[in-house]
Scaffold this active site. Sequence first.
Site, PDB file in Angstrom:
ATOM      1  CE  LYS A 279      -4.374  -1.905   1.338  1.00  0.00           C
ATOM      2  NZ  LYS A 279      -5.516  -1.927   2.264  1.00  0.00           N
ATOM      3  NE  ARG A 314      -7.630  -8.843   0.443  1.00  0.00           N
ATOM      4  CZ  ARG A 314      -7.371  -7.946  -0.509  1.00  0.00           C
ATOM      5  NH1 ARG A 314      -6.473  -6.998  -0.296  1.00  0.00           N
ATOM      6  NH2 ARG A 314      -8.003  -8.009  -1.676  1.00  0.00           N
TER       7      ARG A 314
END
Length: 337
Positions: A279, A314
């Site tokens: 991210k 994840r």
Amino acid sequence: MSRPYYRPIPTLAPGADALQLAGGWVWFDRVEVLHRGGSATQLAAAELPEAVRTRLCTPRTSISGLSMDVPQIMGILNTTPDSFSDGGLFDAPAAARAQAEQMLADGADLLDIGGESTRPGAKEVAIADEISRTAPVIADLRARGVTAPISIDTRKAAVAEAAASAGATLINDVSAFGFDPTMAETTRRLGLPACLMHAQGAPETMQDDPRYEDVLFDVYDALEAHVDRAEAAGIARADLLVDPGIGFGKTLEHNLALLRGLSLFHGLGCAILLGASRKRFIGTLSATAQARDRVAGSLAVALHGVAQGVQILRVHDVKETHQALALWHPLTRVETG
């Protein structure tokens, strides 16, 4: 004074007075008692209110057949043309199947298949398109003998239902049942576990100017309310995962505050899913512009999560995460005999 929030202080070296956190691999003998406004004290774990102690210590039940007493790796499979990291790489059925099989071979414990990008600025995808991107891939994997749990990453009940018919065993809703008013009832009827994620706003606008009074407490309160509503809809708390939603309506400082305080979320009595892979905040802190080059930073965040007792990671980079965990476990194991 505002309500207290109890954040267990994790340790990997259990002492005589330490309690096991969520039935997992992390222990705690002290708890930070936090209040809005900055007040903080410490409390011995043995002095916790009984209800709080029960929430923190009760072993989490298996999700989709996966034990929550060891970290589990969720491999990300985006069958989309526009996801932030791998959009367009796996939107063809053959490519999606090959990537799924590769992730399982690399050590993924479950797969998370999504047909709608939820990156900042992403537009909503039509239900029919989302189904056509996901359900056939799931059905094909099942037809080829894949038995690993498969999660459907969707905000829409019709997509979840089609995925479940194709063989999905978990619903991962980034809106925590807030986008589609029929999602909670559909999940209950299907009898599937679900992950409820926190997000401030829709993907189109969530990064415009996210603000919180106190991000750690605000996200905790919101997830607590989501879990309570899911229970009221007939879904057992034991069948729910919670996800603080790193990067979903959060600034860099918001993300860091949530990651530093991750162990607080064990107080919800649910297993925790952490999705921080590749991210933007990792790129900002490491000066890494391309998402695909953020593997090392993603591993650092993943191992931090595991040290905080997070049960499901994840990730995009399954092989590297699996290897990191294979080293982390023996290096951090403390002999108590």
